[in-house]
Design a protein around this motif. Structure first.
Motif, PDB file in Angstrom:
ATOM      1  N   ILE A  67       0.778  -1.110  -0.041  1.00  0.00           N
ATOM      2  CA  ILE A  67       0.067   0.183   0.156  1.00  0.00           C
ATOM      3  C   ILE A  67       0.785   1.584   0.098  1.00  0.00           C
ATOM      4  O   ILE A  67       0.778   2.292  -0.813  1.00  0.00           O
ATOM      5  N   CYS A  68       2.060   1.485   0.706  1.00  0.00           N
ATOM      6  CA  CYS A  68       2.451   2.528   1.219  1.00  0.00           C
ATOM      7  C   CYS A  68       3.447   2.911  -0.512  1.00  0.00           C
ATOM      8  O   CYS A  68       4.361   4.180  -0.209  1.00  0.00           O
ATOM      9  N   HIS A  69       3.222   1.740  -1.094  1.00  0.00           N
ATOM     10  CA  HIS A  69       4.594   1.817  -2.412  1.00  0.00           C
ATOM     11  C   HIS A  69       3.419   2.322  -4.013  1.00  0.00           C
ATOM     12  O   HIS A  69       4.207   2.536  -4.691  1.00  0.00           O
ATOM     13  N   ALA A  70       2.471   2.801  -3.316  1.00  0.00           N
ATOM     14  CA  ALA A  70       0.993   2.139  -4.475  1.00  0.00           C
ATOM     15  C   ALA A  70       0.272   3.999  -4.035  1.00  0.00           C
ATOM     16  O   ALA A  70      -0.103   4.506  -4.888  1.00  0.00           O
ATOM     17  N   VAL A  71       0.073   4.364  -2.875  1.00  0.00           N
ATOM     18  CA  VAL A  71      -0.368   5.556  -2.585  1.00  0.00           C
ATOM     19  C   VAL A  71       0.185   6.323  -1.540  1.00  0.00           C
ATOM     20  O   VAL A  71       0.975   5.524  -0.588  1.00  0.00           O
ATOM     21  N   GLY A  72      -0.658   7.317  -1.381  1.00  0.00           N
ATOM     22  CA  GLY A  72      -0.513   7.885   0.013  1.00  0.00           C
ATOM     23  C   GLY A  72       0.501   9.618  -1.121  1.00  0.00           C
ATOM     24  O   GLY A  72       0.693   9.694  -2.167  1.00  0.00           O
ATOM     25  N   LYS A  73       0.499  10.330  -0.137  1.00  0.00           N
ATOM     26  CA  LYS A  73       1.209  12.005   0.203  1.00  0.00           C
ATOM     27  C   LYS A  73       2.499  11.399   0.118  1.00  0.00           C
ATOM     28  O   LYS A  73       3.293  10.817   0.742  1.00  0.00           O
ATOM     29  N   ARG A  74       3.033  11.954  -1.027  1.00  0.00           N
ATOM     30  CA  ARG A  74       4.928  12.132  -1.121  1.00  0.00           C
ATOM     31  C   ARG A  74       5.354  13.508  -1.205  1.00  0.00           C
ATOM     32  O   ARG A  74       5.465  14.058  -1.871  1.00  0.00           O
ATOM     33  N   PRO A  75       5.107  14.328   0.002  1.00  0.00           N
ATOM     34  CA  PRO A  75       5.496  15.400   0.662  1.00  0.00           C
ATOM     35  C   PRO A  75       7.071  15.547   0.532  1.00  0.00           C
ATOM     36  O   PRO A  75       8.221  16.694   0.113  1.00  0.00           O
ATOM     37  N   SER A 128       7.218   5.838  -2.612  1.00  0.00           N
ATOM     38  CA  SER A 128       6.532   5.589  -1.512  1.00  0.00           C
ATOM     39  C   SER A 128       6.073   6.718  -1.230  1.00  0.00           C
ATOM     40  O   SER A 128       6.212   8.205  -1.101  1.00  0.00           O
ATOM     41  N   GLY A 129       5.084   6.492  -0.698  1.00  0.00           N
ATOM     42  CA  GLY A 129       4.136   7.175  -0.164  1.00  0.00           C
ATOM     43  C   GLY A 129       3.630   6.940   1.910  1.00  0.00           C
ATOM     44  O   GLY A 129       3.497   6.399   2.229  1.00  0.00           O
TER      45      GLY A 129
END
Length: 336
Positions: free
Chosen positions: A238-246, A253-254
């Motif tokens: 999940i954390c390498h497919a979705v999520g914010k990347r500030p 990675s998100g």
């Protein structure tokens, strides 16, 4: 494909060394017995989770059972996040010998595999993150929806059944050279058995009943292991497919906020890949990171030292230029 590496400065350089002691629990090819054992470790706890709903509905769940589940969950979780990940893999801090041993054992009790193999896989992941050579990238098969669905399954579980293993002598020679750590890694099945049996023993002794031992094992061992497994694997998928990347990283990675508490701070994954040696992953206000808090306590007690706390200037230097949490792009991995 040419890939730059973001393996930590403390991690050993990839090399072969025939003078190293034998690696732990298997070489570079996974045997059938290992795959069968792995399948059992995955499916049996998962079946317990499926059975937990009707069991809780029919007989209920006691505070003792929930306490065993929570205690052993966070013992193993922090053993993985602080020990296996931030300390042994990335060298985010240095530890006195007793803490080093305790972290190795606590991480082994998460039942996620031998320490040396875990570290070798993760160091390789950072070297080739979301590119060809990454053991568990969800982008392995392409960017279409069907390819991503297949990739998420690969990154979450299927990659562990791949016959090819990460060379442990190449990616974790420092751990293999440490006699105590190598021994703990080789004794993984012992620590796994201890982890699975303690909740049953405690449940049985507190209630003085076989039923208490059974429910302690069911909730504190099987259900707990399944939950921890899938939360840990979600960092890969999940954390390498979705999520914010500030923050700037060369992969996908998100940050996934709703996994933060269950993952002990690991789901602030974008900062981790932007600054792998940082002892803190949740660096913004409100970002819960229990692993960093425990490391701070270890430091105050004198058990940990030379902790790599990220400065504000270091954090700011890694931000994406637009400052909007852009969802960065990484080069698509070719299908293997």
């Amino acid at each position: 494909m040419t890939v730059s590496s973001d393996v930590t400065d403390d991690a050993p350089k990839a090399r072969d060394d025939s003078s190293l002691p034998s690696a732990t629990l298997g070489g570079e090819q996974k045997r059938s017995i290992e795959q069968i054992t792995l399948l059992l470790f995955i499916t049996v706890p998962f079946l317990a989770v499926l059975a937990s709903v009707p069991l809780a509905w029919g007989w209920g769940v006691s505070w003792l059972d929930l306490s065993l589940l929570v205690f052993f969950y966070y013992l193993g979780c922090h053993g993985i996040t602080i020990g296996f990940h931030r300390y042994f893999t990335h060298g985010a801090f240095k530890a006195k010998r007793p803490l080093r041993i305790a972290l190795a054992i606590a991480g082994s009790m998460a039942v996620e595999g031998p320490l040396v193999r875990w570290v070798a896989d993760h160091r390789k992941h950072h070297k080739f993150s979301d590119a060809e050579g990454d053991p568990h990238s969800p982008w392995r098969f392409g960017e279409t929806v069907p390819a991503l669905m297949k990739g998420l399954w690969w990154a979450h579980i299927a990659w562990m059944f791949d016959e090819e293993q990460t060379p442990q002598e190449k990616y974790a020679p420092d751990l293999i050279k440490d006699n105590a750590i190598r021994t703990i890694s080789r004794q993984f099945l012992l620590w796994a058995a201890l982890s699975l049996s303690l909740p049953a023993l405690i449940g049985g002794l507190v209630t003085m009943s076989w039923w208490g031992a059974f429910t302690g094992f069911f909730w504190g061992s099987l259900v707990r292991v399944a939950l921890l497994h899938h939360v840990t694997w979600s960092i890969n998928s999940i954390c390498h497919a979705v999520g914010k990347r500030p923050f700037k990283s060369r992969d996908r990675s998100g940050n996934v906020w709703w996994l933060a508490v269950l993952s002990c701070g690991e789901s602030w994954h974008n900062l981790h890949h932007a600054d792998p040696t940082s002892a803190r992953h949740g660096v913004e206000r409100g970002q819960v990171d229990s692993s960093a808090r425990l490391i701070r306590w270890f430091e105050r007690f004198g058990w940990a030292y030379d902790v790599r706390w990220p400065s504000r200037s270091r954090i700011d230097s890694r931000r994406n230029p637009d400052g909007k949490g852009a969802r960065g792009r990484a080069k698509t991995v070719e299908a293997a």
